[in-house]
Design a protein around this motif. Structure first.
Motif, short mmCIF file in Angstrom:
data_model
loop_
_atom_site.label_atom_id
_atom_site.label_comp_id
_atom_site.label_asym_id
_atom_site.label_seq_id
_atom_site.Cartn_x
_atom_site.Cartn_y
_atom_site.Cartn_z
N ALA A 47 -35.46 -26.16 -3.45
CA ALA A 47 -34.23 -26.35 -4.23
C ALA A 47 -33.10 -25.48 -3.68
CB ALA A 47 -34.48 -26.03 -5.70
N PHE A 48 -33.42 -24.23 -3.32
CA PHE A 48 -32.41 -23.33 -2.78
C PHE A 48 -31.83 -23.87 -1.47
CE2 PHE A 48 -31.10 -19.72 -0.15
CZ PHE A 48 -30.18 -19.13 -0.99
N PHE A 49 -32.70 -24.44 -0.61
CA PHE A 49 -32.24 -25.01 0.65
C PHE A 49 -31.18 -26.08 0.40
CE2 PHE A 49 -32.53 -28.44 3.75
CZ PHE A 49 -32.23 -27.77 4.92
N PHE A 50 -31.47 -27.01 -0.52
CA PHE A 50 -30.51 -28.09 -0.80
C PHE A 50 -29.29 -27.58 -1.55
CE2 PHE A 50 -34.34 -30.59 0.07
CZ PHE A 50 -33.83 -31.41 1.06
N HIS A 51 -29.46 -26.57 -2.37
CA HIS A 51 -28.32 -25.95 -3.05
C HIS A 51 -27.36 -25.36 -2.02
CE1 HIS A 51 -26.37 -22.55 -5.24
NE2 HIS A 51 -26.28 -23.45 -6.19
N GLU A 52 -27.90 -24.65 -1.04
CA GLU A 52 -27.06 -24.08 0.01
C GLU A 52 -26.38 -25.16 0.83
OE1 GLU A 52 -26.35 -20.63 1.03
OE2 GLU A 52 -26.80 -20.69 -1.11
N LYS A 53 -27.11 -26.24 1.13
CA LYS A 53 -26.51 -27.35 1.88
C LYS A 53 -25.33 -27.93 1.11
CE LYS A 53 -28.75 -28.95 5.48
NZ LYS A 53 -28.17 -28.93 6.82
N ALA A 54 -25.50 -28.10 -0.20
CA ALA A 54 -24.42 -28.64 -1.03
C ALA A 54 -23.21 -27.72 -1.02
CB ALA A 54 -24.91 -28.87 -2.46
N TRP A 55 -23.44 -26.43 -1.19
CA TRP A 55 -22.33 -25.48 -1.24
C TRP A 55 -21.65 -25.32 0.11
CZ3 TRP A 55 -19.46 -23.51 -4.94
CH2 TRP A 55 -19.94 -23.59 -6.25
N ASN A 56 -22.38 -25.55 1.18
CA ASN A 56 -21.79 -25.43 2.52
C ASN A 56 -21.20 -26.75 3.01
OD1 ASN A 56 -22.32 -22.69 2.84
ND2 ASN A 56 -24.41 -23.11 3.49
N GLY A 57 -21.20 -27.77 2.15
CA GLY A 57 -20.59 -29.05 2.50
C GLY A 57 -21.52 -30.01 3.22
N GLY A 58 -22.75 -29.64 3.45
CA GLY A 58 -23.66 -30.48 4.22
C GLY A 58 -24.15 -31.72 3.50
N LEU A 59 -24.08 -31.77 2.20
CA LEU A 59 -24.54 -32.95 1.48
C LEU A 59 -23.42 -33.87 1.06
CD1 LEU A 59 -27.31 -31.46 -0.88
CD2 LEU A 59 -27.60 -32.69 1.26
N PHE A 60 -22.19 -33.47 1.27
CA PHE A 60 -21.05 -34.26 0.83
C PHE A 60 -20.11 -34.58 1.97
CE2 PHE A 60 -22.45 -31.65 -2.76
CZ PHE A 60 -22.81 -32.65 -3.63
N GLY A 61 -20.68 -34.93 3.10
CA GLY A 61 -19.87 -35.35 4.25
C GLY A 61 -18.95 -34.26 4.78
N GLY A 62 -19.37 -33.02 4.72
CA GLY A 62 -18.59 -31.93 5.24
C GLY A 62 -17.57 -31.36 4.27
N ARG A 63 -17.50 -31.94 3.06
CA ARG A 63 -16.56 -31.44 2.06
C ARG A 63 -17.25 -30.42 1.17
NH1 ARG A 63 -14.97 -36.21 -1.20
NH2 ARG A 63 -14.20 -34.55 -2.55
N ALA A 64 -16.62 -29.33 0.93
CA ALA A 64 -17.15 -28.32 0.01
C ALA A 64 -17.00 -28.82 -1.42
CB ALA A 64 -16.42 -26.99 0.20
#
Length: 67
Positions: A47-64
């Protein structure tokens, strides 16, 4: 041994002890408490891995978030 590694290992030990104790108090079972204490940190790591990806923009097409 580097301080960061020692801190991480002691935090892991604390986390496992708390998880085991809470699960044991709720279930009364050493086996179930042990399973929960081992599985819960693994699930949290994913969960932490995906949380960090989301906060770093990795899950939303590069958007924070919030941008």
């Amino acid at each position: 041994m580097p301080t960061d590694l020692i801190k991480t290992l002691t935090y892991l030990a604390l986390h496992l002890m708390i998880g085991f104790t809470v699960a044991y108090l709720l279930t009364g079972s050493v086996a179930i408490a042990g399973g929960i204490a081992l599985i819960e940190p693994a699930v949290n790591a994913v969960a932490f891995f995906f949380h960090e990806k989301a906060w770093n923009g990795g899950l939303f097409g590069g958007r924070a978030l919030g941008a």
